[in-house]
Design a protein around this motif. Structure first.
Motif, PDB file in Angstrom:
ATOM      1  N   SER A   1       0.799  -1.224   0.000  1.00  0.00           N
ATOM      2  CA  SER A   1       0.000   0.000   0.000  1.00  0.00           C
ATOM      3  C   SER A   1       0.837   1.282   0.000  1.00  0.00           C
ATOM      4  CB  SER A   1      -0.938  -0.006   1.218  1.00  0.00           C
ATOM      5  OG  SER A   1      -0.199  -0.145   2.429  1.00  0.00           O
ATOM      6  N   TYR A   2       2.101   1.177  -0.384  1.00  0.00           N
ATOM      7  CA  TYR A   2       2.939   2.382  -0.473  1.00  0.00           C
ATOM      8  C   TYR A   2       2.647   3.071  -1.805  1.00  0.00           C
ATOM      9  CZ  TYR A   2       7.123   5.336  -0.494  1.00  0.00           C
ATOM     10  OH  TYR A   2       7.990   6.413  -0.547  1.00  0.00           O
ATOM     11  N   LEU A   3       1.667   3.948  -1.813  1.00  0.00           N
ATOM     12  CA  LEU A   3       1.180   4.557  -3.048  1.00  0.00           C
ATOM     13  C   LEU A   3       2.229   5.435  -3.722  1.00  0.00           C
ATOM     14  CD1 LEU A   3      -2.468   5.488  -1.970  1.00  0.00           C
ATOM     15  CD2 LEU A   3      -1.640   3.427  -3.123  1.00  0.00           C
ATOM     16  N   ALA A   4       3.092   6.065  -2.934  1.00  0.00           N
ATOM     17  CA  ALA A   4       4.117   6.930  -3.519  1.00  0.00           C
ATOM     18  C   ALA A   4       5.053   6.151  -4.433  1.00  0.00           C
ATOM     19  CB  ALA A   4       4.915   7.616  -2.407  1.00  0.00           C
ATOM     20  N   GLY A   5       5.259   4.875  -4.122  1.00  0.00           N
ATOM     21  CA  GLY A   5       6.112   4.050  -4.970  1.00  0.00           C
ATOM     22  C   GLY A   5       5.515   3.848  -6.341  1.00  0.00           C
ATOM     23  N   TYR A   6       4.206   3.610  -6.395  1.00  0.00           N
ATOM     24  CA  TYR A   6       3.533   3.436  -7.682  1.00  0.00           C
ATOM     25  C   TYR A   6       3.498   4.749  -8.467  1.00  0.00           C
ATOM     26  CZ  TYR A   6       1.866  -1.002  -5.786  1.00  0.00           C
ATOM     27  OH  TYR A   6       1.790  -2.260  -5.241  1.00  0.00           O
ATOM     28  N   MET A   7       3.407   5.845  -7.752  1.00  0.00           N
ATOM     29  CA  MET A   7       3.341   7.147  -8.420  1.00  0.00           C
ATOM     30  C   MET A   7       4.691   7.572  -8.984  1.00  0.00           C
ATOM     31  SD  MET A   7       0.160   8.104  -8.134  1.00  0.00           S
ATOM     32  CE  MET A   7       0.228   9.868  -8.450  1.00  0.00           C
ATOM     33  N   GLY A   8       5.762   7.269  -8.240  1.00  0.00           N
ATOM     34  CA  GLY A   8       7.067   7.775  -8.642  1.00  0.00           C
ATOM     35  C   GLY A   8       8.071   6.741  -9.121  1.00  0.00           C
ATOM     36  N   GLY A   9       7.675   5.475  -9.154  1.00  0.00           N
ATOM     37  CA  GLY A   9       8.603   4.441  -9.601  1.00  0.00           C
ATOM     38  C   GLY A   9       9.747   4.235  -8.627  1.00  0.00           C
ATOM     39  N   THR A  10       9.456   4.359  -7.333  1.00  0.00           N
ATOM     40  CA  THR A  10      10.476   4.182  -6.296  1.00  0.00           C
ATOM     41  C   THR A  10      10.054   3.038  -5.376  1.00  0.00           C
ATOM     42  OG1 THR A  10       9.375   5.804  -4.854  1.00  0.00           O
ATOM     43  CG2 THR A  10      11.079   6.628  -6.360  1.00  0.00           C
ATOM     44  N   ILE A  11      10.891   2.716  -4.390  1.00  0.00           N
ATOM     45  CA  ILE A  11      10.528   1.695  -3.408  1.00  0.00           C
ATOM     46  C   ILE A  11      10.602   2.280  -2.001  1.00  0.00           C
ATOM     47  CG2 ILE A  11      11.312  -0.188  -4.889  1.00  0.00           C
ATOM     48  CD1 ILE A  11      13.774  -0.442  -3.132  1.00  0.00           C
ATOM     49  N   TYR A  12       9.784   1.742  -1.138  1.00  0.00           N
ATOM     50  CA  TYR A  12       9.749   2.173   0.259  1.00  0.00           C
ATOM     51  C   TYR A  12      10.967   1.617   0.998  1.00  0.00           C
ATOM     52  CZ  TYR A  12       8.258   2.198   5.161  1.00  0.00           C
ATOM     53  OH  TYR A  12       8.201   2.360   6.514  1.00  0.00           O
ATOM     54  N   THR A  13      11.649   2.481   1.739  1.00  0.00           N
ATOM     55  CA  THR A  13      12.841   2.056   2.480  1.00  0.00           C
ATOM     56  C   THR A  13      12.742   2.422   3.960  1.00  0.00           C
ATOM     57  OG1 THR A  13      13.964   4.139   1.900  1.00  0.00           O
ATOM     58  CG2 THR A  13      14.358   2.249   0.460  1.00  0.00           C
ATOM     59  N   GLY A  14      11.532   2.607   4.452  1.00  0.00           N
ATOM     60  CA  GLY A  14      11.341   3.005   5.839  1.00  0.00           C
ATOM     61  C   GLY A  14      11.495   1.861   6.822  1.00  0.00           C
ATOM     62  N   ALA A  15      11.099   2.125   8.065  1.00  0.00           N
ATOM     63  CA  ALA A  15      11.321   1.189   9.169  1.00  0.00           C
ATOM     64  C   ALA A  15      10.600  -0.141   8.978  1.00  0.00           C
ATOM     65  CB  ALA A  15      10.881   1.837  10.483  1.00  0.00           C
ATOM     66  N   LEU A  16       9.446  -0.128   8.323  1.00  0.00           N
ATOM     67  CA  LEU A  16       8.689  -1.365   8.150  1.00  0.00           C
ATOM     68  C   LEU A  16       9.436  -2.394   7.303  1.00  0.00           C
ATOM     69  CD1 LEU A  16       5.072   0.029   7.567  1.00  0.00           C
ATOM     70  CD2 LEU A  16       5.975  -1.063   9.631  1.00  0.00           C
ATOM     71  N   LYS A  17      10.357  -1.932   6.469  1.00  0.00           N
ATOM     72  CA  LYS A  17      11.084  -2.864   5.604  1.00  0.00           C
ATOM     73  C   LYS A  17      12.021  -3.778   6.387  1.00  0.00           C
ATOM     74  CE  LYS A  17      10.012  -2.831   1.238  1.00  0.00           C
ATOM     75  NZ  LYS A  17      10.624  -2.060   0.176  1.00  0.00           N
ATOM     76  N   SER A  18      12.247  -3.481   7.645  1.00  0.00           N
ATOM     77  CA  SER A  18      13.088  -4.357   8.464  1.00  0.00           C
ATOM     78  C   SER A  18      12.332  -5.609   8.918  1.00  0.00           C
ATOM     79  CB  SER A  18      13.604  -3.610   9.694  1.00  0.00           C
ATOM     80  OG  SER A  18      12.526  -3.171  10.513  1.00  0.00           O
ATOM     81  N   ALA A  19      11.008  -5.622   8.707  1.00  0.00           N
ATOM     82  CA  ALA A  19      10.190  -6.777   9.067  1.00  0.00           C
ATOM     83  C   ALA A  19       9.769  -7.527   7.808  1.00  0.00           C
ATOM     84  CB  ALA A  19       8.958  -6.329   9.837  1.00  0.00           C
TER      85      ALA A  19
END
Length: 227
Positions: free
Chosen positions: A25-43
């Motif tokens: 549900s990281y909508l910014a990734g779909y909008m900008g062609g990027t990936i989420y690298t925040g704290a949740l990615k550690s899980a």
């Protein structure tokens, strides 16, 4: 019986859709062609959900396992996570929580004159996922390194169709810089993805049945799983 089975199937698909939407549900990734690298990615999430998917909020257990093994680190957290999920759910994860399992399920609904119960050599092909787990997820990352001593995510790089569908295709389509780097490896991954999707029309979940190392891990817990 058929009516009950149909209701269970619809419920399962709703859970699959809901969990896939929630964990991607990281909508910014779909909008900008990027990936989420925040704290949740550690899980990690339970299913085969690519770290590099533009919408992914968590990490894939197989990708994390490759990274830890390749870095010669003992994956205590990840082993505990897999044991907990496996003991609770076993391979129910594959049927209820895995995004690529959902994709195969939906494609299998396409009308086709004749379904196959399995591919030729089904009995032996079912062991292939264990060979992939040992070879591509553990042994290659552990012993094969590049010029600077860095390991590669061999399963993700050479096989994983979920990563190709959820991450490779969207990111390449949205980034011109990546389009210029596309080569034989990308073509191989897309070709493998297309083959598995075509097979999904006539064989139920061919990737899960023959190739998925995460399913191989969870399958080990089936005899003791609570579900």
């Amino acid at each position: 019986m058929a009516k009950t089975k149909g209701k269970t199937g619809r419920l399962r698909h709703l859970v699959q859709l809901g969990f896939t939407a929630l964990t991607n549900s990281y909508l910014a990734g779909y909008m900008g062609g990027t990936i989420y690298t925040g704290a949740l990615k550690s899980a990690c999430v339970p299913g085969l959900n690519c770290y590099s998917c533009p919408g992914a909020l968590g990490s894939c257990p197989i990708g994390a396992l490759q990274a830890l093994v390749g870095g010669h680190k003992i994956p205590f957290y990840l082993l505990g996570f897999l044991m907990m999920v496996g003991a609770l759910l076993g391979r129910a994860v594959c049927g209820w929580l895995c995004p690529f399992g959902l994709v195969q399920d939906l494609i299998h609904k396409i009308p086709f004159p004749r379904r196959w119960k399995g591919l030729p050599g089904d009995r032996w092909l079912r062991y292939l996922k264990y060979a992939i787990l040992m070879g591509f997820v553990i042994l290659l990352p552990l012993f094969v390194t590049g010029d600077f001593g860095q390991s590669k995510p061999w399963f993700c790089m050479l096989i994983c169709p979920s990563g190709t569908l959820l991450a490779g295709l969207p990111l390449v389509m949205m980034n011109e810089s990546l389009q210029a780097l596309v080569g034989w490896l990308y073509a191989w991954k897309v070709g493998l993805l297309l083959l598995l999707l075509l097979l999904s029309v006539i064989v139920w979940r061919p990737f899960c049945r023959y190739l998925c190392p995460l399913g191989a891990i969870y399958g080990l817990f089936n005899p003791i799983a609570a579900v």
